[in-house]
Design an enzyme around this catalytic site. Structure first.
Site, mmCIF file in Angstrom:
data_model
loop_
_atom_site.group_PDB
_atom_site.id
_atom_site.type_symbol
_atom_site.label_atom_id
_atom_site.label_comp_id
_atom_site.label_asym_id
_atom_site.label_seq_id
_atom_site.Cartn_x
_atom_site.Cartn_y
_atom_site.Cartn_z
ATOM 1 N N ASP A 175 -1.878 -2.624 -6.986
ATOM 2 C CA ASP A 175 -3.390 -2.410 -6.620
ATOM 3 C C ASP A 175 -4.436 -1.687 -7.553
ATOM 4 O OD1 ASP A 175 -2.137 -0.506 -5.462
ATOM 5 O OD2 ASP A 175 -3.119 -0.714 -3.347
ATOM 6 N N GLU A 258 6.080 11.311 -5.801
ATOM 7 C CA GLU A 258 5.978 11.667 -7.185
ATOM 8 C C GLU A 258 6.463 12.960 -7.377
ATOM 9 O OE1 GLU A 258 3.743 10.982 -4.838
ATOM 10 O OE2 GLU A 258 2.393 9.435 -5.574
HETATM 11 C C1 UGA Z 1 -0.279 5.700 -2.421
HETATM 12 C C2 UGA Z 1 0.273 5.969 -3.696
HETATM 13 O O1 UGA Z 1 -0.750 5.807 -4.760
HETATM 14 C C3 UGA Z 1 1.524 5.551 -3.892
HETATM 15 O O2 UGA Z 1 1.931 6.000 -5.410
HETATM 16 C C4 UGA Z 1 2.565 6.018 -3.036
HETATM 17 O O3 UGA Z 1 3.619 5.093 -3.257
HETATM 18 C C5 UGA Z 1 1.831 5.406 -1.619
HETATM 19 O O4 UGA Z 1 0.587 6.003 -1.490
HETATM 20 C C6 UGA Z 1 2.793 5.795 -0.346
HETATM 21 O O5 UGA Z 1 3.849 6.616 -0.881
HETATM 22 O O6 UGA Z 1 2.570 5.551 0.563
HETATM 23 P P1 UGA Z 1 -1.274 3.639 -1.499
HETATM 24 O O7 UGA Z 1 -2.391 2.833 -2.130
HETATM 25 O O8 UGA Z 1 -1.296 4.164 -0.183
HETATM 26 O O9 UGA Z 1 -0.639 4.333 -2.593
HETATM 27 O O10 UGA Z 1 0.070 2.528 -1.005
HETATM 28 P P2 UGA Z 1 0.233 1.005 -1.514
HETATM 29 O O11 UGA Z 1 -0.479 0.715 -2.590
HETATM 30 O O12 UGA Z 1 -0.122 0.292 -0.359
HETATM 31 O O13 UGA Z 1 1.805 0.947 -1.776
HETATM 32 C C7 UGA Z 1 2.330 1.436 -2.961
HETATM 33 C C8 UGA Z 1 3.191 0.472 -3.844
HETATM 34 O O14 UGA Z 1 4.142 0.071 -2.924
HETATM 35 C C9 UGA Z 1 2.265 -0.660 -4.108
HETATM 36 O O15 UGA Z 1 2.617 -1.182 -5.533
HETATM 37 C C10 UGA Z 1 2.716 -1.652 -3.060
HETATM 38 O O16 UGA Z 1 2.610 -3.132 -3.399
HETATM 39 C C11 UGA Z 1 4.119 -1.262 -2.585
HETATM 40 N N1 UGA Z 1 4.475 -1.732 -1.345
HETATM 41 C C12 UGA Z 1 3.695 -1.169 -0.181
HETATM 42 C C13 UGA Z 1 5.905 -2.235 -0.921
HETATM 43 O O17 UGA Z 1 6.496 -2.288 -1.772
HETATM 44 N N2 UGA Z 1 6.009 -2.311 0.215
HETATM 45 C C14 UGA Z 1 5.328 -2.022 1.364
HETATM 46 O O18 UGA Z 1 5.476 -2.124 2.544
HETATM 47 C C15 UGA Z 1 3.996 -1.504 1.006
HETATM 48 MN MN MN Z 2 -2.294 1.520 -3.511
#
Ligand code: UGA
Ligand code: MN
Length: 321
Positions: A175, A258
């Site tokens: 995203d 990270e």
């Molecule tokens: C932030 C950071 O930018 C991420 O690098 C980090 O992994 C994340 O927080 C975290 O550790 O919580 P954020 O925008 O809050 O990112 O999180 P998302 O974009 O919702 O999720 C990070 C990635 O994991 C996405 O590529 C999403 O597709 C994936 N994801 C999310 C999953 O594979 N499973 C889930 O249940 C939620």
């Molecule tokens: Mn994100």
């Protein structure tokens, strides 16, 4: 007489076997035949349900730059099912179409292949590997923040360990917004490169602070005892460098993914390359797509059952109740 009978039976046996094999070949795709076994603690890449499109399979005419003699960038993207998944992956994928010598490792937080994602990847025509990499159950049921995308990224790393011998690896969430220049900045990373990420926390940016080409500190809205307070999209790693560190991986610790990953690589800040013109250019943003609720039930009305809406409904992840 008896010999003839035996021959007859043998022939019939062969015939049945051949027909069964042909029918099996026709009814299942290659991916479906790779069994998916799931063990919460250890899941070698062979056990994952995997779709692959190799570099060689991509028509050279479509991506002429893929033949260039430049390092390959392995982009590891975690993803999961939600209404904005396909739009997000479409936008990101169509950005990646402009980047030569790139292999997209899309790892989905699921037990089952998501055919809509595979369809999109096939359509994009870039080399890819699709992996099913569910979050371990014990984290999913926990309340509070979860280690999002960690099983996905670790499986991606495992794939890189097995299949890559050189190049660069980069964690790119589905995203974010990417300027294709970010890939050229990281392509020649020798060990670890770092660069700014826009729209992270209320500080608006996450970046190393650099003065006269020298590292000073980190600027990030959430330092919290992290040695490397960076965003996931703010660094890239040389594949050889990574391969020499067999224990390098990402921890299942929300907020410290990270930091843990970078610490496990065991390097000093002197070894880091500050790209994007000494971290003065922003080529990637932590945009986040607003959450969109699944559409209303009107489309589920049975009067639409034999229409195009039935097909669309499935694509939009609307389940008939
Ligand atoms: C932030 C950071 O930018 C991420 O690098 C980090 O992994 C994340 O927080 C975290 O550790 O919580 P954020 O925008 O809050 O990112 O999180 P998302 O974009 O919702 O999720 C990070 C990635 O994991 C996405 O590529 C999403 O597709 C994936 N994801 C999310 C999953 O594979 N499973 C889930 O249940 C939620
Ligand atoms: Mn994100």
């Amino acid at each position: 007489m008896q010999r003839r009978l035996v021959t007859k039976y043998l022939l019939a046996g062969f015939l049945v076997m051949a027909v069964t094999m042909i029918l099996y070949e026709m009814s299942t795709s290659r991916a479906e035949r790779i069994s998916c076994s799931y063990n919460e603690n250890f899941r070698p890449v062979e056990d994952l349900r995997m779709h692959v499109r190799d570099q060689e399979e991509v028509a050279p005419a479509r991506r002429p730059m893929d033949n260039a003699d430049i390092p390959t960038i392995y982009v590891i993207t975690p993803t999961y099912k939600r209404p904005v998944q396909i739009p997000d992956l479409t936008r990101m994928g169509q950005t990646l179409m402009h980047v030569p010598r790139l292999h997209w490792i899309v790892a989905e937080d699921t037990n089952n292949t998501n055919k809509h994602v595979v369809e999109l990847l096939d359509h994009l025509g870039i080399p890819y590997t699709y992996l099913t990499t569910p979050m371990p159950h014990k984290f999913r049921i926990k309340s509070g923040s979860k280690p999002k995308g960690v099983s996905n990224r670790n499986a991606g790393l495992e794939w890189v360990r097995k299949h890559a011998t050189s190049g660069v690896l980069y964690f790119a969430d589905d995203d974010n917004t990417y300027d294709i220049r970010v890939f050229e900045e990281m392509r020649y990373t020798k060990r670890v490169s770092m660069f700014p990420v826009g729209l992270v926390t209320n500080k608006g940016i996450s970046t190393p602070v650099v003065s006269n080409g020298k590292f000073v500190s980190f600027y990030d809205g959430w330092i919290s005892h992290r040695k490397y307070p960076l965003d996931m999209a703010g660094f890239a790693i040389n594949v050889n460098f990574f391969l020499k560190r067999p224990n390098a991986s990402m921890p299942y610790v929300p907020g410290y993914e990270e930091d843990g990953m970078l610490k496990s690589l065991n390097f000093t800040m002197n070894e880091v390359e500050f790209v994007a013109d000494n971290c003065t250019k922003v080529y990637v943003w932590h945009t986040r797509t607003g959450s969109v609720a699944p559409a209303s039930r009107t489309i589920l009305d049975s009067k639409y059952d034999d229409t195009n809406l039935r097909v669309i409904r499935e694509k939009m992840l609307l389940k008939k109740k």
